[in-house]
Each structure stands twice: as C-alpha cells, then as structure tokens.
Design a protein around this motif. Sequence first.
Motif, PDB file in Angstrom:
ATOM      1  N   ALA A 104      53.172  42.924  34.034  1.00  0.00           N
ATOM      2  CA  ALA A 104      51.894  42.230  34.215  1.00  0.00           C
ATOM      3  C   ALA A 104      51.588  42.011  35.701  1.00  0.00           C
ATOM      4  O   ALA A 104      50.442  42.187  36.137  1.00  0.00           O
ATOM      5  CB  ALA A 104      51.913  40.900  33.469  1.00  0.00           C
ATOM      6  N   LEU A 105      52.615  41.663  36.482  1.00  0.00           N
ATOM      7  CA  LEU A 105      52.408  41.498  37.917  1.00  0.00           C
ATOM      8  C   LEU A 105      52.021  42.811  38.584  1.00  0.00           C
ATOM      9  O   LEU A 105      51.149  42.840  39.464  1.00  0.00           O
ATOM     10  CB  LEU A 105      53.671  40.930  38.574  1.00  0.00           C
ATOM     11  CG  LEU A 105      53.921  39.441  38.377  1.00  0.00           C
ATOM     12  CD1 LEU A 105      55.298  39.060  38.914  1.00  0.00           C
ATOM     13  CD2 LEU A 105      52.844  38.620  39.048  1.00  0.00           C
ATOM     14  N   LEU A 106      52.654  43.889  38.179  1.00  0.00           N
ATOM     15  CA  LEU A 106      52.325  45.199  38.747  1.00  0.00           C
ATOM     16  C   LEU A 106      50.889  45.599  38.418  1.00  0.00           C
ATOM     17  O   LEU A 106      50.152  46.076  39.291  1.00  0.00           O
ATOM     18  CB  LEU A 106      53.308  46.259  38.248  1.00  0.00           C
ATOM     19  CG  LEU A 106      53.063  47.677  38.741  1.00  0.00           C
ATOM     20  CD1 LEU A 106      53.309  47.757  40.245  1.00  0.00           C
ATOM     21  CD2 LEU A 106      53.971  48.650  38.017  1.00  0.00           C
ATOM     22  N   CYS A 107      50.488  45.369  37.179  1.00  0.00           N
ATOM     23  CA  CYS A 107      49.108  45.692  36.790  1.00  0.00           C
ATOM     24  C   CYS A 107      48.104  44.856  37.585  1.00  0.00           C
ATOM     25  O   CYS A 107      47.092  45.370  38.072  1.00  0.00           O
ATOM     26  CB  CYS A 107      48.916  45.457  35.298  1.00  0.00           C
ATOM     27  SG  CYS A 107      49.827  46.586  34.237  1.00  0.00           S
ATOM     28  N   GLY A 108      48.383  43.567  37.735  1.00  0.00           N
ATOM     29  CA  GLY A 108      47.504  42.707  38.516  1.00  0.00           C
ATOM     30  C   GLY A 108      47.489  43.083  39.985  1.00  0.00           C
ATOM     31  O   GLY A 108      46.447  43.024  40.645  1.00  0.00           O
ATOM     32  N   ALA A 109      48.654  43.496  40.512  1.00  0.00           N
ATOM     33  CA  ALA A 109      48.715  43.909  41.917  1.00  0.00           C
ATOM     34  C   ALA A 109      47.908  45.179  42.149  1.00  0.00           C
ATOM     35  O   ALA A 109      47.244  45.314  43.188  1.00  0.00           O
ATOM     36  CB  ALA A 109      50.167  44.123  42.329  1.00  0.00           C
ATOM     37  N   ILE A 110      47.953  46.089  41.200  1.00  0.00           N
ATOM     38  CA  ILE A 110      47.148  47.315  41.324  1.00  0.00           C
ATOM     39  C   ILE A 110      45.665  46.952  41.392  1.00  0.00           C
ATOM     40  O   ILE A 110      44.932  47.427  42.269  1.00  0.00           O
ATOM     41  CB  ILE A 110      47.438  48.287  40.156  1.00  0.00           C
ATOM     42  CG1 ILE A 110      48.848  48.859  40.276  1.00  0.00           C
ATOM     43  CG2 ILE A 110      46.400  49.394  40.098  1.00  0.00           C
ATOM     44  CD1 ILE A 110      49.308  49.626  39.053  1.00  0.00           C
ATOM     45  N   ASN A 111      45.219  46.088  40.479  1.00  0.00           N
ATOM     46  CA  ASN A 111      43.822  45.649  40.492  1.00  0.00           C
ATOM     47  C   ASN A 111      43.477  44.974  41.814  1.00  0.00           C
ATOM     48  O   ASN A 111      42.454  45.276  42.438  1.00  0.00           O
ATOM     49  CB  ASN A 111      43.549  44.680  39.343  1.00  0.00           C
ATOM     50  CG  ASN A 111      43.446  45.359  38.008  1.00  0.00           C
ATOM     51  OD1 ASN A 111      43.119  46.534  37.919  1.00  0.00           O
ATOM     52  ND2 ASN A 111      43.741  44.622  36.957  1.00  0.00           N
ATOM     53  N   GLY A 112      44.326  44.054  42.246  1.00  0.00           N
ATOM     54  CA  GLY A 112      44.055  43.310  43.466  1.00  0.00           C
ATOM     55  C   GLY A 112      44.038  44.175  44.713  1.00  0.00           C
ATOM     56  O   GLY A 112      43.199  44.004  45.592  1.00  0.00           O
TER      57      GLY A 112
END
Length: 134
Positions: A104-112
């Motif tokens: 989940a953190l990786l997915c959010g980091a990609i978006n950010g």
Amino acid sequence: MQKHGKEWTLLGVFIVLFILMGILSPDRFLSIDNLQSMAFQLPEFGIIALGMMVIIITGGINLSITATSALAGIISAFVLSSSMADGNIFITILASLVTAILVALLCGAINGLVVAYIGVSPILVTLGTMTLFE
C-alpha cells in the motif's frame, strides 16, 4: 442550516433507505446473513474512508484507493498462504501484514511521486494507477 444539519440529513437518508429496503425485500435485506455481511464490511469501508478523507481535505483526489487496498490484500493473502507450511503462525501473520502495508505504501508513493515530481493531475494519475493495480 444549523451546525450539524448535514449529519442529521444523512442519518435521515440512512433510516429511510433502511426502512425502504426492509419493506421491499425483508427476506433478503433483514436476514441475519446480510446484516452480518454488512457489519463485517463496515470497518474496512471506514478505514478506506479515513484515508480518502485526508486526501480530500488537502484538495486532492485518489481514484485508486480501492484498487490499492485490493492489491495489498491479494498480495498479503498470497504471502500468508505460501508461508503457512513454515510452522510459526505469528511470524507468518506478521510477514503478511508487513507485506500489505509495504504494498500500500509503494502504491501511494507511486501516485505521490508522479503527481509531485512529474506534475500530472492527480485524477489522471490515480485513474491510471487504478487500472494498473487492478
């Protein structure tokens, strides 16, 4: 409108819909199985809503939040099922939870990163990553 008028309106809409569904389909809607299913799903929706609330308050939008949570859950379940033969259930569950959080953190980091450093509109980025994560 008074200070808490919108909350009371939402409560009224909920009550009316609950009564309406109970009248239209009492054998399905008011069954124990359906009520238990709704009760088990509400905490998950609440956690997702809290995450979405933070995004909306800061003026953004995230269309990929459900796809992110589904992807994290699927990968976590894969780690859980593939590690069950190891014997130590505590380590297996811990590894599964850590994996879900990291995904989940990786997915959010990609978006950010795409929004912040490339400058693409958040709605376009999250729409694209939603499709990717699905």
